[in-house]
Design a protein around this motif. Structure first.
Motif, PDB file in Angstrom:
ATOM      1  N   UNK A  82      16.411 -12.985  -8.783  1.00 42.41           N
ATOM      2  CA  UNK A  82      16.239 -14.201  -7.992  1.00 42.41           C
ATOM      3  C   UNK A  82      15.160 -15.119  -8.553  1.00 42.41           C
ATOM      4  N   UNK A  83      14.433 -14.645  -9.556  1.00 40.30           N
ATOM      5  CA  UNK A  83      13.381 -15.462 -10.133  1.00 40.30           C
ATOM      6  C   UNK A  83      12.136 -15.561  -9.270  1.00 40.30           C
ATOM      7  N   UNK A  84      11.851 -14.522  -8.504  1.00 38.56           N
ATOM      8  CA  UNK A  84      10.638 -14.506  -7.682  1.00 38.56           C
ATOM      9  C   UNK A  84       9.429 -14.614  -8.603  1.00 38.56           C
ATOM     10  N   UNK A  85       8.515 -15.551  -8.351  1.00 36.19           N
ATOM     11  CA  UNK A  85       7.460 -15.828  -9.332  1.00 36.19           C
ATOM     12  C   UNK A  85       6.359 -14.790  -9.457  1.00 36.19           C
ATOM     13  N   UNK A  86       5.995 -14.114  -8.370  1.00 33.86           N
ATOM     14  CA  UNK A  86       4.862 -13.175  -8.457  1.00 33.86           C
ATOM     15  C   UNK A  86       5.066 -11.983  -7.530  1.00 33.86           C
ATOM     16  N   UNK A  87       6.093 -11.153  -7.794  1.00 40.63           N
ATOM     17  CA  UNK A  87       6.334  -9.996  -6.923  1.00 40.63           C
ATOM     18  C   UNK A  87       5.228  -8.959  -7.065  1.00 40.63           C
ATOM     19  N   UNK A  88       4.813  -8.408  -5.932  1.00 36.65           N
ATOM     20  CA  UNK A  88       3.751  -7.397  -5.908  1.00 36.65           C
ATOM     21  C   UNK A  88       4.373  -6.041  -5.600  1.00 36.65           C
ATOM     22  N   UNK A  89       4.266  -5.079  -6.514  1.00 39.24           N
ATOM     23  CA  UNK A  89       4.925  -3.787  -6.301  1.00 39.24           C
ATOM     24  C   UNK A  89       4.297  -2.976  -5.179  1.00 39.24           C
ATOM     25  N   UNK A  90       5.154  -2.341  -4.408  1.00 30.63           N
ATOM     26  CA  UNK A  90       4.734  -1.390  -3.371  1.00 30.63           C
ATOM     27  C   UNK A  90       4.693  -0.013  -4.033  1.00 30.63           C
ATOM     28  N   UNK A  91       3.503   0.546  -4.148  1.00 27.32           N
ATOM     29  CA  UNK A  91       3.340   1.818  -4.845  1.00 27.32           C
ATOM     30  C   UNK A  91       3.452   3.020  -3.916  1.00 27.32           C
ATOM     31  N   UNK A  92       3.049   2.851  -2.677  1.00 32.39           N
ATOM     32  CA  UNK A  92       3.108   3.979  -1.748  1.00 32.39           C
ATOM     33  C   UNK A  92       2.896   3.528  -0.327  1.00 32.39           C
ATOM     34  N   UNK A  93       3.395   4.324   0.617  1.00 29.79           N
ATOM     35  CA  UNK A  93       3.164   4.053   2.032  1.00 29.79           C
ATOM     36  C   UNK A  93       3.247   5.352   2.820  1.00 29.79           C
ATOM     37  N   UNK A  94       2.687   5.332   4.014  1.00 30.97           N
ATOM     38  CA  UNK A  94       2.703   6.527   4.860  1.00 30.97           C
ATOM     39  C   UNK A  94       2.330   6.176   6.283  1.00 30.97           C
ATOM     40  N   UNK A  95       2.588   7.123   7.186  1.00 27.17           N
ATOM     41  CA  UNK A  95       2.262   6.948   8.594  1.00 27.17           C
ATOM     42  C   UNK A  95       1.701   8.247   9.169  1.00 27.17           C
ATOM     43  N   UNK A  96       1.001   8.117  10.278  1.00 23.51           N
ATOM     44  CA  UNK A  96       0.497   9.265  11.019  1.00 23.51           C
ATOM     45  C   UNK A  96       0.256   8.845  12.454  1.00 23.51           C
ATOM     46  N   UNK A  97       0.588   9.703  13.412  1.00 22.96           N
ATOM     47  CA  UNK A  97       0.457   9.340  14.819  1.00 22.96           C
ATOM     48  C   UNK A  97      -0.071  10.505  15.635  1.00 22.96           C
ATOM     49  N   UNK A  98      -0.804  10.158  16.692  1.00 16.64           N
ATOM     50  CA  UNK A  98      -1.208  11.150  17.682  1.00 16.64           C
ATOM     51  C   UNK A  98      -0.745  10.673  19.052  1.00 16.64           C
ATOM     52  N   UNK A  99      -0.377  11.617  19.913  1.00 17.80           N
ATOM     53  CA  UNK A  99       0.054  11.275  21.263  1.00 17.80           C
ATOM     54  C   UNK A  99      -1.034  11.506  22.295  1.00 17.80           C
ATOM     55  N   UNK A 100      -2.218  11.947  21.854  1.00 16.87           N
ATOM     56  CA  UNK A 100      -3.294  12.261  22.786  1.00 16.87           C
ATOM     57  C   UNK A 100      -4.140  11.037  23.073  1.00 16.87           C
ATOM     58  N   UNK A 101      -4.361  10.757  24.354  1.00 19.20           N
ATOM     59  CA  UNK A 101      -5.264   9.682  24.703  1.00 19.20           C
ATOM     60  C   UNK A 101      -6.697  10.102  24.389  1.00 19.20           C
ATOM     61  N   UNK A 102      -7.601   9.137  24.358  1.00 25.03           N
ATOM     62  CA  UNK A 102      -8.947   9.376  23.848  1.00 25.03           C
ATOM     63  C   UNK A 102      -9.639  10.524  24.566  1.00 25.03           C
TER      64      UNK A 102
END
Length: 377
Positions: free
Chosen positions: A223-243
């Motif tokens: 598409x000729x995108x001028x400055x694409x930035x590569x996504x190298x990694x991602x992740x998630x983490x969750x807790x269900x406990x209130x404070x």
């Protein structure tokens, strides 16, 4: 999925701060159009739309309303609720959908108007789940900050170093909502909110919208995108406990989120050149530094005080001002600043930066998401 298979092709946002009379739909539309223009991609090429719902007010079939307003006909999409962790989570879902062949060009966006618009999602509840009432978020973070201070010896001045750094960086950012210098002495004299947190420990309240365009590296090239930035990694983490139910208030599932992202990228904390960490309250970046492995548990305060988070520090942090000074919007502006750093065009550019770590988190440190970006090709 290999590092760099997906890229952020475009970024866009509205002005941040008071936007009287603006709906969340109109703010999303402005941000999305700006992101598509930045990517040089026509809206007809977009076949996925992922949105974080407005915290202040939720509308049924909100995704369809925004798509109609922009003029999109997406194949897939959705409206996510992971609180402030939703933006990076949606970027990761978009990348995975692209890899699976479910779409080619995805827009990820968020807009809200809590400063001048409706605040239905923020009103006080008297229900059994509203433990802290109106001051719920501030009260919860204050508990976490107090525990960190008592357990690890973290000081007010170390929290203040986060606020001072954010303000300093925002001064150079023409988009920042709060461009006003803050000295450590100013911080010490700021108004108490919920002990130990003071006014300058707390993020802004902001209207605004922000969006990114995600596609594959190969498609961006075609598409000729001028400055694409590569996504190298991602992740998630969750807790269900209130404070009040958590056995440990000073470590979080951000550790799992970061560990997943680092493993995907094949990198370690030592490989990261610049960071954009969620800073709804000053205690959050300190704990994030620890959970992400940039320092040992309990050493977040010492890290910001000695190793440094300024532009010439060990880990330049929140180079556009973060939630404390650029915009109180939950998280997408951090991704956008990460992209700017990786393009080499940030107002406070970190010289030679080739990798950027971005964190999002939501609730009272309930949900976490992590993103690692590489230098633009």
């Amino acid at each position: 999925m290999k590092p760099g298979d997906a890229v952020i092709a475009g970024i866009g946002h509205t002005a941040f701060g008071a936007q009287p009379g603006r709906s969340t739909v109109s703010l999303n539309v402005e941000a999305i159009r700006a992101a598509l223009a930045d990517a040089r991609i026509e809206k007809d090429a977009v076949d996925a739309l992922f949105l974080k719902f407005p915290t202040s007010q939720f509308t049924f079939q909100y995704g369809q309303k925004v798509a109609e307003a922009v003029g999109l006909q997406p194949r897939i999409g959705g409206v996510w609720d992971a609180a402030g962790a939703a933006n990076i989570a949606m970027i990761s879902f978009a990348a995975l959908a692209i890899e699976a062949g479910q779409c080619e060009v995805a827009v990820v966006a968020f807009a809200d108007n809590p400063k001048t618009g409706a605040r239905q999602g923020l009103v006080k509840s008297n229900g059994p789940d509203d433990v802290f009432g109106w001051v719920g978020p501030v009260g919860g973070y204050a508990m976490i900050a107090r525990r960190h201070m008592e357990q690890w010896g973290t000081t007010h001045d170390q929290l203040g170093a986060v606020a001072v750094n954010a303000r300093r960086n925002a001064l150079a950012n023409p988009h920042a909502q709060l461009r006003k210098p803050l000295s450590l002495e100013d911080y010490r004299n700021s108004k108490p909110v919920v002990a130990p947190l003071m006014r300058d420990d707390c993020c802004l309240v902001s209207d605004g919208g922000a969006a990114v365009v995600v596609t594959s590296a190969a498609h961006a090239k075609s598409l000729g995108v001028p400055a694409p930035v590569p996504i190298l990694g991602f992740g998630q983490g969750q807790t269900s406990w209130n404070v009040e139910l958590r056995p440990d208030l000073t470590s979080t599932m951000a550790a799992t989120s970061a560990r997943t992202a680092f493993a995907m990228a094949g990198l370690t904390p030592a490989d990261i050149d610049v960071a954009q960490f969620y800073d709804c309250f000053t205690i959050v970046p300190l704990i994030t530094l620890e959970d992400y492995g940039f320092c040992a548990p309990g050493r977040g305060g010492a890290f910001v005080e000695h190793e440094g988070i300024g532009l010439d520090g060990a880990l330049p942090l929140n180079t556009a001002g973060g939630l404390l000074a650029e915009s109180g919007m939950p998280g997408m502006q951090l991704v956008i600043e990460g992209v700017r750093q990786m393009r080499g065009i940030a107002a406070s550019q970190v010289a030679g930066a080739r990798t950027c770590m971005v964190s999002n988190q939501g609730g009272i440190m309930h949900t976490h998401s992590s993103l690692i970006l590489g230098a633009a090709s």
